[in-house]
Design a protein around this motif. Sequence first.
Motif, PDB file in Angstrom:
ATOM      1  N   UNK A 179       0.855  -1.189   0.000  1.00 17.21           N
ATOM      2  CA  UNK A 179       0.000   0.000   0.000  1.00 17.21           C
ATOM      3  C   UNK A 179       0.886   1.233   0.000  1.00 17.21           C
ATOM      4  N   UNK A 180       0.613   2.146  -0.897  1.00 16.11           N
ATOM      5  CA  UNK A 180       1.411   3.362  -1.020  1.00 16.11           C
ATOM      6  C   UNK A 180       0.500   4.527  -1.345  1.00 16.11           C
ATOM      7  N   UNK A 181       1.091   5.722  -1.421  1.00 10.83           N
ATOM      8  CA  UNK A 181       0.310   6.871  -1.853  1.00 10.83           C
ATOM      9  C   UNK A 181       0.243   6.894  -3.382  1.00 10.83           C
ATOM     10  N   UNK A 182      -0.300   7.960  -3.920  1.00 17.15           N
ATOM     11  CA  UNK A 182      -0.486   8.065  -5.369  1.00 17.15           C
ATOM     12  C   UNK A 182       0.674   8.780  -6.035  1.00 17.15           C
ATOM     13  N   UNK A 183       1.852   8.752  -5.419  1.00 17.22           N
ATOM     14  CA  UNK A 183       3.017   9.431  -5.970  1.00 17.22           C
ATOM     15  C   UNK A 183       3.521   8.784  -7.243  1.00 17.22           C
ATOM     16  N   UNK A 184       4.183   9.587  -8.057  1.00 21.66           N
ATOM     17  CA  UNK A 184       4.674   9.079  -9.342  1.00 21.66           C
ATOM     18  C   UNK A 184       5.747   8.012  -9.169  1.00 21.66           C
ATOM     19  N   UNK A 185       6.451   8.039  -8.028  1.00 18.95           N
ATOM     20  CA  UNK A 185       7.499   7.038  -7.820  1.00 18.95           C
ATOM     21  C   UNK A 185       6.929   5.642  -7.640  1.00 18.95           C
ATOM     22  N   UNK A 208      -4.298  13.180  -3.064  1.00 21.66           N
ATOM     23  CA  UNK A 208      -4.244  14.201  -2.016  1.00 21.66           C
ATOM     24  C   UNK A 208      -4.945  13.745  -0.737  1.00 21.66           C
ATOM     25  N   UNK A 209      -4.838  12.460  -0.428  1.00 22.85           N
ATOM     26  CA  UNK A 209      -5.415  11.931   0.810  1.00 22.85           C
ATOM     27  C   UNK A 209      -4.361  11.085   1.533  1.00 22.85           C
TER      28      UNK A 209
END
Length: 371
Positions: A179-185, A208-209
């Motif tokens: 599980x990760x954020x929506x970052x481009x990395x 943005x959450x």
Amino acid sequence: FTPNEVVVSRMDDEQVIFKGFCHNNLYLVDFTSNDANLQTCLFSKSSLGWLWHRRLAHVGMSTLNKLMKKDMIRLIKDVVFEKDKLCSACQAGKQVANTHPHKAFMSTSRVIELLHMDLFGPTTYASLGGNLFCLVIVDDYSRFTWVFFLHDKGEATSSFKKFAKRAQNEFDIKIKKIRSDNGTEFVNTNIESYCNEVGIKHEVSATYTPQQNGVVERKNRTLITLARAMLDEYNTPEKFWAEAINTACYASNRLFIQRFLKKTPYELLNGKKPDISFFRVFGCKCYIYKKRQHLGKFQRRCDIGFLVGYSLKSKAYRVFNHATSLVEETYDVEFDETNGSQGANENLDDVGDEPLREAMKNILVGDIKPK
């Protein structure tokens, strides 16, 4: 309502407002009759509440209700302020993000079943190895944490691949989800194709959450806070931030207690209680025994440095040696943890053999008279 008539009255004093009669299963009211008390407004109290809510600058219903119950305002009576619907004007002007409460149960049953990942950086200062980013991975079950330092955020995919292979081989168990954020990395790289290839489900938080990725976000804050405190104690240079983060992660794995299982992450992952007897103060002054040099009979037997962490591969300390300007891993080291020690802020001109050797040479040839 009865089979023959309908009577509408007030709830507080039971005063009859109007009466009606039943005709063909339909209740009818004649408001032109003298029996109808039309002096009373037929608006519902809740409708009046919303009207006054709009009149009173869209102040919250709970606040208006308290004013009414405690009789703190005049000339407004018998109005119920109840929020039974949404106010479009309030939504436009007051809406905030939804809350994300803590879980009251565990969603995993074993280690590395679910991994939380996040990347922070770039930092203001490059680390001693030239890194600007840090990849943090947290196991959901045990809360055990791993950190990896990167030159560029594009290296996150390769670092995760190496970690996944090593972790699955070490614990002989498969990773189910990450599980990760929506970052481009994490989204616009090869990590998605790798997960599809090996059968790992990749979950991402909404745009943005960051609250939905709160486990690792809170861990990032904890690590950075601990590292900042350790760097400040002996005025350790900022370029050692990676060493401080690594030490903070090493300590948190052995000291923090898992909320539900009431054990440390180290014990949950390794099956035994951690030993912390060897811990020393980060940045404190240390004396490093010289081993690989041919020393004269009267040469000093140690170099001076300061502690920057603990080895993850062997039973040794990681120390910065002022004489070589390198980070070394050694077991033969003694520490000075007193408050008076300068530690990492040691005057570099006072350490090493060269100043002493030059002074002794000058004394022997007669250039300097000893006092």
